[in-house]
Design a protein around this motif. Structure first.
Motif, PDB file in Angstrom:
ATOM      1  N   VAL A  27       9.919  26.425   4.429  1.00  0.00           N
ATOM      2  CA  VAL A  27      10.008  25.456   5.424  1.00  0.00           C
ATOM      3  C   VAL A  27      10.025  26.493   6.638  1.00  0.00           C
ATOM      4  CG1 VAL A  27      11.385  24.236   6.854  1.00  0.00           C
ATOM      5  CG2 VAL A  27      11.206  23.668   4.285  1.00  0.00           C
ATOM      6  N   ARG A  28       8.984  26.411   7.603  1.00  0.00           N
ATOM      7  CA  ARG A  28       8.838  27.376   8.766  1.00  0.00           C
ATOM      8  C   ARG A  28       9.648  26.481   9.931  1.00  0.00           C
ATOM      9  NH1 ARG A  28       3.343  29.941  10.746  1.00  0.00           N
ATOM     10  NH2 ARG A  28       4.176  31.061  12.577  1.00  0.00           N
ATOM     11  N   TYR A  53      19.240  25.724   6.216  1.00  0.00           N
ATOM     12  CA  TYR A  53      20.001  25.129   5.020  1.00  0.00           C
ATOM     13  C   TYR A  53      19.517  25.689   3.625  1.00  0.00           C
ATOM     14  CZ  TYR A  53      21.933  21.795   8.464  1.00  0.00           C
ATOM     15  OH  TYR A  53      22.496  21.201   9.293  1.00  0.00           O
ATOM     16  N   LEU A  54      17.882  25.447   3.427  1.00  0.00           N
ATOM     17  CA  LEU A  54      17.384  25.689   2.154  1.00  0.00           C
ATOM     18  C   LEU A  54      17.507  27.272   1.769  1.00  0.00           C
ATOM     19  CD1 LEU A  54      14.419  23.677   2.881  1.00  0.00           C
ATOM     20  CD2 LEU A  54      15.959  23.205   1.024  1.00  0.00           C
ATOM     21  N   LEU A 440      18.519  20.063  -2.489  1.00  0.00           N
ATOM     22  CA  LEU A 440      18.558  19.624  -1.010  1.00  0.00           C
ATOM     23  C   LEU A 440      17.507  18.615  -0.571  1.00  0.00           C
ATOM     24  CD1 LEU A 440      19.904  22.545   0.747  1.00  0.00           C
ATOM     25  CD2 LEU A 440      21.397  20.894  -0.126  1.00  0.00           C
ATOM     26  N   PRO A 441      17.670  17.836   0.323  1.00  0.00           N
ATOM     27  CA  PRO A 441      16.733  16.785   0.342  1.00  0.00           C
ATOM     28  C   PRO A 441      15.237  17.146   0.509  1.00  0.00           C
ATOM     29  CG  PRO A 441      18.691  16.551   1.777  1.00  0.00           C
ATOM     30  CD  PRO A 441      18.784  17.655   1.324  1.00  0.00           C
ATOM     31  N   LEU A 442      14.855  18.208   1.316  1.00  0.00           N
ATOM     32  CA  LEU A 442      13.473  18.700   1.165  1.00  0.00           C
ATOM     33  C   LEU A 442      12.883  18.786  -0.107  1.00  0.00           C
ATOM     34  CD1 LEU A 442      13.146  20.237   4.690  1.00  0.00           C
ATOM     35  CD2 LEU A 442      12.628  17.804   4.072  1.00  0.00           C
ATOM     36  N   VAL A 474       9.114  21.124  -0.409  1.00  0.00           N
ATOM     37  CA  VAL A 474       9.003  22.309  -1.030  1.00  0.00           C
ATOM     38  C   VAL A 474       9.782  22.262  -2.373  1.00  0.00           C
ATOM     39  CG1 VAL A 474       9.186  23.390   1.411  1.00  0.00           C
ATOM     40  CG2 VAL A 474      11.079  22.817   0.196  1.00  0.00           C
ATOM     41  N   PRO A 475       9.224  23.401  -3.281  1.00  0.00           N
ATOM     42  CA  PRO A 475       9.763  23.631  -4.354  1.00  0.00           C
ATOM     43  C   PRO A 475      11.173  24.093  -4.673  1.00  0.00           C
ATOM     44  CG  PRO A 475       8.374  25.683  -4.130  1.00  0.00           C
ATOM     45  CD  PRO A 475       8.289  24.452  -3.062  1.00  0.00           C
ATOM     46  N   ARG A 476      11.864  23.987  -5.516  1.00  0.00           N
ATOM     47  CA  ARG A 476      13.384  24.336  -5.745  1.00  0.00           C
ATOM     48  C   ARG A 476      13.060  25.977  -5.789  1.00  0.00           C
ATOM     49  NH1 ARG A 476      15.852  20.610 -10.413  1.00  0.00           N
ATOM     50  NH2 ARG A 476      15.024  18.640  -9.648  1.00  0.00           N
ATOM     51  N   PRO A 477      14.250  26.753  -5.220  1.00  0.00           N
ATOM     52  CA  PRO A 477      13.826  28.194  -5.134  1.00  0.00           C
ATOM     53  C   PRO A 477      13.971  28.717  -6.712  1.00  0.00           C
ATOM     54  CG  PRO A 477      16.138  27.262  -3.693  1.00  0.00           C
ATOM     55  CD  PRO A 477      15.431  26.159  -4.687  1.00  0.00           C
TER      56      PRO A 477
END
Length: 721
Positions: A27-28, A53-54, A440-442, A474-477
């Protein structure tokens, strides 16, 4: 490559439509979506901070398990779930189902609740325990319980639909995102006032909303009950009621009049520190409008009189006829829930306000608001049959959110099993045996089901039939071991050998449960849980930026001609409580504690869930006082003080707020160290809950203690010492 993705913010109850710029899976930026018909580009600092947060280095990306020395080791999620399931089974076998308790917090309510709550409920149903707690009974639980005494109307209140008058009691919608509809609270209020709407505010602070009020009663805290009673007396004595509605649907007027006979507007005004003429003007202004709504916030509920406050609010609404009638169109009809039937008729009060659950302490019982969470620590610490020995916490932070923090921390440490679902090592996570790291939500798909469902309640949700769906943005880390929150309860049921049967969130309790035979994906659950909705999910998906689905809206039907139920505005139990409440206010104050501590909301935080990234790096919660009080105490902004109540003391850093009444200290809850009460308040913040006793003054129906209007003393502290 940079890509624009449309999504839904899930940081708070407002659930804004957002534009997310994504570059190479990260996320930018996050901004409000200017093209959305409901939000028109609005977003708050919490939502715009989601990229931080992410990627926050402090974020948990793997579950951890407590060691014997108090430290934590990483553990695979599958192994953690195996061990948790086995531990729960042992506790149930040894002590029975009641030994297992659950708590879901505010972040659960605004996050994945429509998808996770069905599995949470199914899990505790399978165990056979009703020891399920949530923030309602330390927030605004009186809204639910008051219906047990008044009864309820079969259609929604007029609410946000073209109000000509708005009454707000102890609430600041610019920070809470309740009291005004989803969207930009400032823009909505400005538009309403420009259209001639009158605003009445009862609040000891001159908030941004109060500054725009037609009438602002800047009353001393704890006087909401007599002020509301005085307003009702004015409306009744001057005949400013909806005579037709009252004649057809209301009972108890004579009992109400009799109880109000002993209340004098001038005396109420003098005690509250306002002008009697302003109370009369507030009553006339509100009752004189053809349409409107009243909303009481957390402030009056935290005075330990929430049920009575809400009863009086609903009495006021009933006398003014603020309920929708046959033929009215519900403009905020939920799209992704089954069409609800609305009928213009009364339902009588409950025969008994208490539901089936019973606490073992203080005679407290389950109500429409749920189990009294302020007594959970006592349930954990009280030995004997039924003692709570295990707690699973989803989306909450009880170590700093619950009143009487010292006892809460002692209780959490004493548990045989404490499981915390948390993306951070919060104060509660530091006390847990296992911390399960969620997405997380996104990172997950979602839909606006929760906000839509709230829209049929007074002061909540949307003003329009807006709906939106979002895929994961976005994908999970990479390398993470995260669980979606619903997965946790699903996997525990599977491991414990329970059939997985769920009822979709927001559906009537008579809705049959759905068996889940194989592990689904979140996208499949959303399809399953929205089957039969007013608008098909596939249709909503065709509008990725959100859409107002204003065709086929719910229309209020006529009531049953044979219905004899009435709304009870003079319920004997409420009249007795009103008399006692007025008498209690006449008791002399304790001179040892000359200040009154007030609760406070912050726009950068969602109760006990926060990150400093969304508050310009400020990690603490200032204690706000009027500048003249700071001068009298011999302190200036950023000095440290001690705030003391009969229960204990905390350290705090002061700031000035000229909008406060004198004699008040206003401070946000949800901060402070759980382990060390002497910890530096500039680092950890201050915990007002260390000053709040749970077992002295409390609402008899919800158990909510006095968490605001708390008598305190304040003294200067030399930081060097």
């Amino acid at each position: 490559m940079i890509e624009l993705r449309k999504s839904i913010c899930r940081c708070c109850i407002n659930q804004c439509a957002i534009n997310v710029l994504v570059e190479d899976g990260r996320v930018r930026t996050v901004e409000g979506d200017p093209d959305n018909p409901q939000y028109s580009g609005y977003s708050c600092v919490k939502g715009r901070s989601q990229g931080d947060y992410l990627t926050d280095p402090a974020r948990l990306l793997h579950p951890v398990r407590r060691r014997a020395d108090g430290g934590f080791d990483r553990i695979a999620s599958a192994d953690a779930l195996d061990e948790i399931a086995a531990s729960i089974a042992r506790i149930v076998d040894r002590h029975g189902p009641r030994a297992i308790a659950g708590y879901w917090g505010t972040q659960a309510a605004v996050g994945s609740r429509p998808v996770t709550a069905p599995f949470y409920d199914a899990f505790f149903d399978a165990i056979g325990t009703n020891m399920r707690f949530d923030p309602n009974t330390i927030d605004k639980g009186g809204k639910h319980v008051a219906q047990s005494f008044l009864g309820s109307w079969g259609a929604p209140p007029q609410g946000f639909d073209a109000p000509e008058a708005i009454l707000l009691i102890g609430i600041n919608p610019w920070n809470t995102y309740t009291g005004f509809p989803a969207g930009s609270p400032r823009r909505w209020l400005v538009d309403r006032i420009a259209g001639g709407c009158k605003l009445i505010v009862i609040d000891p602070r001159r908030t941004q909303v109060a500054e725009r009020a037609t009438v602002h009663l800047q009353a001393a805290p704890g006087h909401d009950v007599p002020i509301l009673a005085a307003m009702i007396k004015v409306i009744l004595s001057e005949g400013r009621i909806d005579h037709d509605f009252v004649a057809r649907h209301v009972t108890g007027i004579d009992a109400l009049r009799e109880q109000l006979d002993g209340i004098e507007v001038a005396a109420v005004a003098a005690a509250a520190g306002v002008r009697a003429g302003d109370i009369v003007a507030a009553a006339r202004t509100y009752a004189g409008a053809r349409r409107g709504y009243a909303m009481a916030g957390t402030g009056p509920h935290m005075t330990a009189a929430g049920t009575l406050v809400e009863y009086l609010v609903q009495v006021l609404e009933t006398l003014c006829g603020r309920w929708m009638r046959a033929g009215d169109v519900i403009k905020a009809s939920p799209a992704l829930l089954p069409p609800a039937r609305a009928r213009a008729q009364a339902r009588a009060p409950d025969a008994d306000w208490a539901l089936g659950g019973r606490m073992r302490v203080r005679g407290l019982k389950q109500s429409r608001a749920g189990m009294p969470v302020a007594a959970l620590a006592e349930e954990i610490l009280t030995p004997g049959d039924g003692q709570v020995r295990a707690l699973i916490c989803w989306g909450g932070n009880p170590a700093v959110a619950f009143p009487d923090q010292r006892r809460v921390v002692e209780a959490l440490r004493s548990l045989d099993l404490f499981v915390q679902i948390d993306p951070w090592m919060s104060q509660s996570a530091h006390l847990a045996d296992y911390v399960l790291a969620p997405t997380l939500p996104l990172e997950v798909a979602a839909a606006s089901i929760g906000t839509e469902g709230l829209s049929l309640r007074a002061g909540y949700g949307q003003a329009l039939a807006h709906s939106q769906y979002t895929d994961a943005v976005v994908p999970r880390p990479a390398g993470s071991d995260l669980l979606e929150e619903w997965e946790i309860f699903y996997e525990l049921m599977v491991r414990m050998g329970h059939p997985v049967e769920v009822r979709p969130w927001g559906h009537p309790p008579t809705t049959p449960k759905i068996p889940i035979d194989a592990k689904p994906r979140t996208e499949e659950l959303l399809e399953l849980f929205t089957a039969g909705s007013r608008v098909p999910l596939d249709t909503v998906k065709r509008f990725p930026g959100g859409h107002v689905f204003d065709e086929g809206l719910i229309v209020v039907e006529p009531g049953d001609p044979g219905n004899v139920d009435r709304l009870e505005v003079g319920h004997p139990e409420m009249m007795r409580l009103l008399e006692r409440s007025i008498t209690r206010l006449r008791e002399p104050a304790d001179a040892r504690y000359p200040y009154r501590m007030l609760c406070r909301r912050e726009n950068h935080a969602n109760n006990s869930t926060r990150k400093a990234a969304s508050n310009r790096g400020l990690a603490y919660n200032p204690a706000y006082l009027h500048p003249d009080d700071l001068s009298e105490l011999g302190v200036v902004e950023d000095d440290e003080v001690a705030i003391t109540s009969p229960l204990g003391a905390i350290r705090a850093i002061v700031a000035a707020d000229a909008h406060l009444r004198r004699g008040m200290v206003s401070i946000a809850f949800g901060y402070g160290s759980a382990d060390d009460p002497s910890a530096d308040p500039a680092v950890f913040g201050s915990s007002p809950n260390r000053l709040v006793a749970t077992d002295e003054i409390f609402d008899p129906f919800t158990g909510q203690p006095r968490m605001t209007d708390v008598p305190v003393a304040i003294s200067r502290v030399d930081r060097a010492e």
